[in-house]
Design an enzyme around this catalytic site. Structure first.
Site: not given
Length: 426
Positions: A58, A60, A153, A211, A214, A310
Site C-alpha cells: 500500500h 501513494h 481520493q 481504503h 480509515e 503508505d
C-alpha cells in the site's frame, strides 16, 4: 535473463548452508553444495539471510517526495493532508510526477523493495497522475513490479466525474479498482460505492483494494460490506481492505462476528503501521488509541495481513525512506507482537503475505520461482528487524541490481576474538 549462484545462504525458515542456483532468471535448485559451471557468476552469502524481496502492499507514489509543496502540513493530521493534496493537484506537472516517482523507485531498489502496489488519484479530470505512473510502470518494469490502483481520493460518488474517471483509468491499463467508502457523504453512500466498485472489478476480472474505515469511528463498518460483496461476487482472494483502523475502536463482540466474515470472504487486510499510528487517535487525550487495526487477531482468524509504507515525504507524512523493515518493526511494536512467532509474522507481512495480496507470480525461494531476492546482513528475520539489516545484495531475475560491502565495527570489544566481525545496529 541472467544466471547466478548464491552459496552458503540462510533462508527465512531457518535452513542454512544452502546454495541457490538461478538459470535464465529462474531458481532451479535450492540445496547444499550445488555443482555448477565454473563460468557461472558466484556470490558467497557467508551465512547471511537470503530473503525474497520486500513487497509494499500500500503506497501513494503520485504524492511521494512532494513534502513542502505547496506548503507543509502544519497539524500533521489526515484531513489537513487531504486538503493539502487538493491544493497541490492543480500545480502538478507530468515531468515532476515522473521524476519524483523514479527517484523513489531508486530508493526502493536499494532497499530490496521490488514490488509496490500504489494508489493513484483519479479525481483529476486530466488523469495526469495516472498517465505519469503508467509511464513509470513501464520504465521500472525490469526492476520493480509496480501495480496501480485507480483511487478516487475524493469519493467515487461524492466527487464529480470520479466514477467516469475511474473507468477511464482502468481502460488505460490501471490494474486494480480502488475506493474510499468512509469519505462518501453518508454511510449509505459509502456502502453503495463498495457495491458499485466491486461489480466493476468483477465485470472486468480485476482485483479490488479499498481504503476502508480509515477512521477512529467504531461505527465505520464498510469492511463488513466489502466482505459481503467479495463473497457475493466470487472475488475471494482478489479483494483487499486497507487501513481498517476503525477496528481498533470497535467493541469485541462485534469484532468476534466480523473476523470470521472477512476470513470466509477471502479478503486480505493491509495495515500501514507508520501512518496509522501517526494519523489516528488525534481526537483522543488519554487513554489514547494506538491507531492500527487488529493485526494479530486478523492473523489468528486466518486473514492474510500485509503491511504497507503508505507515505514517504508527502502531504500526510514528512518522514520515511522506503525501508519495509522499518514498517515491520513499527508494526510489531504497535501490535505488541514481540513473541518469536509474532516477529516472524511481521517479517512475513512485508514479504510473502504482501506478495499474496498483489498476486505476484513466481514469488519465493523455491525451484521454479523467479530469481528475485535480497541478501540481508542478519542471521534470522528477527535479527533483520532488530538491526534494520544492511542490504548486501539485491537481485532481480538473476541480475544484480545493487551490492554493498558488509557493515563492520571499527571497535574491538574486550573478550571479542579479532577474527570475528561485529555487526552493529544502525
Amino acid at each position: 535473463m541472467h544466471d547466478l549462484l548464491i552459496r552458503n545462504a540462510t533462508l527465512p525458515d531457518g535452513r542454512s548452508g544452502l546454495d541457490v542456483l538461478v538459470l535464465d532468471g529462474r531458481i532451479v535448485a535450492v540445496e547444499p553444495n550445488i555443482q555448477a559451471s565454473p563460468q557461472l557468476p558466484v556470490h558467497d552469502a557467508q551465512g547471511w539471510l537470503l530473503s525474497p524481496p520486500f513487497v509494499d502492499a500500500h503506497f501513494h507514489m503520485d504524492a511521494t517526495l512532494s513534502y513542502g509543496l505547496p506548503r507543509v502540513n502544519a497539524s500533521g493530521t489526515l484531513l489537513e493532508g487531504i486538503g493539502l493534496w487538493g491544493e497541490l493537484k492543480p500545480l502538478l506537472t507530468p515531468e515532476a510526477l515522473v521524476e519524483r516517482a523514479l527517484a523513489y523507485c531508486d530508493w526502493a531498489v536499494a532497499k530490496g523493495l521490488l514490488a509496490i502496489r500504489t494508489h493513484v488519484d483519479v479525481c483529476d479530470d486530466r488523469l495526469m497522475a495516472v498517465q505519469a505512473l503508467l509511464q513509470v510502470r513501464e520504465q521500472v518494469r525490469p526492476y520493480i513490479d509496480l501495480q496501480l490502483v485507480a483511487f478516487p481520493q475524493d469519493g467515487v460518488l461524492r466527487a464529480p466525474n470520479a466514477l467516469a474517471n475511474l473507468e477511464r483509468a482502468l481502460d488505460l491499463g490501471v490494474d486494480v479498482v480502488g475506493g474510499i467508502p468512509h469519505f462518501e457523504r453518508t454511510m449509505a453512500d459509502g456502502a453503495e460505492s463498495v457495491r458499485v466498485l466491486c461489480e466493476i472489478a468483477a465485470d472486468r476480472g480485476l482485483r479490488v483494494d479499498m481504503h476502508c474505515d480509515e477512521s477512529d469511528d467504531p461505527m465505520s463498518r464498510h469492511i463488513e460490506t466489502l466482505a459481503f460483496h467479495a463473497h457475493r461476487l466470487g472475488l475471494q482472494g482478489r479483494v483487499t481492505g486497507s487501513h481498517l483502523t476503525s477496528m481498533h475502536s470497535m467493541d469485541n463482540y462485534y469484532v468476534s462476528k466480523l473476523l470470521p466474515l472477512i476470513a470466509e470472504a477471502g479478503v486480505h487486510a493491509v495495515a500501514n503501521p507508520l501512518i496509522n499510528i501517526t494519523l489516528q487517535g488525534r481526537h483522543d487525550t488519554y487513554p489514547k488509541r494506538r491507531g492500527m487495526t487488529r493485526v494479530p487477531e486478523l492473523m489468528a482468524a486466518g486473514v492474510n495481513v500485509g503491511f504497507g509504507h503508505d507515505c514517504v515525504m508527502d502531504p500526510w507524512y514528512s518522514l520515511g525512506s522506503g525501508d519495509m523493515l522499518e514498517v515491520a518493526a513499527m508494526g510489531l511494536h504497535v501490535a505488541q507482537m514481540t513473541s518469536q512467532a509474532g516477529m516472524q509474522a511481521c517479517f512475513d507481512a512485508v514479504t510473502v503475505n504482501s506478495a499474496r495480496i498483489l498476486g505476484l507470480e513466481g514469488y519465493g525461494l523455491a525451484p521454479g520461482c523467479r530469481g528475485d531476492f535480497v541478501l540481508l546482513q542478519a542471521r534470522t528475520p528477527v535479527e533483520a528487524l532488530r538491526l534494520r539489516a544492511h542490504r548486501l545484495l539485491v537481485v532481480r531475475g538473476g541480475a544484480v541490481l545493487a551490492e554493498s560491502a558488509p557493515v563492520r565495527s571499527l571497535l574491538q570489544l574486550p573478550g571479542r576474538p579479532p577474527e570475528v566481525d561485529w555487526t552493529l545496529a544502525r
